[in-house]
Write an enzyme that holds these catalytic residues in place. Sequence first.
Site, PDB file in Angstrom:
ATOM      1  N   ASP A   1      -3.995  -5.877   0.127  1.00  0.00           N
ATOM      2  CA  ASP A   1      -3.388  -7.183  -0.065  1.00  0.00           C
ATOM      3  C   ASP A   1      -2.855  -7.169  -1.494  1.00  0.00           C
ATOM      4  OD1 ASP A   1      -2.956 -10.114   0.210  1.00  0.00           O
ATOM      5  OD2 ASP A   1      -4.505 -10.156  -1.337  1.00  0.00           O
ATOM      6  N   VAL A   2      -1.741  -7.833  -1.735  1.00  0.00           N
ATOM      7  CA  VAL A   2      -1.115  -7.774  -3.057  1.00  0.00           C
ATOM      8  C   VAL A   2      -1.294  -9.075  -3.836  1.00  0.00           C
ATOM      9  CG1 VAL A   2       1.065  -7.451  -4.294  1.00  0.00           C
ATOM     10  CG2 VAL A   2       0.566  -6.068  -2.265  1.00  0.00           C
TER      11      VAL A   2
END
Length: 238
Positions: free
Chosen positions: A14-15
């Site tokens: 996930d960023v």
Amino acid sequence: MTKGLPEFKYLTFDVVGTLIDFEGGLKTSLIEIGKQAGVEVDGEEALTLYRQARYAEDAELFPDDLVRVYLAIAPELGLPAEKHFGEKLRDDARQWKAFPDSAAALARLAERYKLVAMTNARRWAFEYFSKELGDPFYRGFTADDTGTEKPDPAFFHQVFAFVESEGASKDDILHVAQSQYHDIGISRELGMTNCWIQRRHAQKGYGGTIEPAEFTRPDYHFTSMAELAAAAEEAAHA
């Protein structure tokens, strides 16, 4: 038994919220708008209102949706409900900063794994985030690429198909994320090994991220990316 860190070939990330400090970015922008309007903005209150507005049925893709979100929460914060301020909130995503440990940790991890981004952000925003992080990714999947957002299993299945095209499987992936709702719970349901980066470990609540229906105990748990990188290096030399 949980697989050891050296056994994985891919780390999926996930960023926004795990690597990029979107909560800090949102609060900074809203506080700046407040100063222009002569209004003092409480950052945590703003995140609570953001969370409620962001997950409305008429939500758009992120971060374009920040224009709509701003117009929804501005009255509650005493801010002017003017579209150009919403556009500022959206456009400021280009300047969101990485958490201080993100880029260095990713560089260390890239020496051992193929790093794959899985972000609910649109491609235009991801390109800025990736640059901020030092462009460490072997491959990136965005909401534009998948046509959906996590926690939709369809997002994950597209990543599974990609690694399968390289002769691997989801068992070769460690999924790394801070969101219990978007990532940790669904990755468990899909049979992945996961790693929870608890960015808000020193704060109460879920901030700008929707609260999960139930907490999922992760396979790996760290409070920073630096801790994950150190653990991976220690395991490799054990």
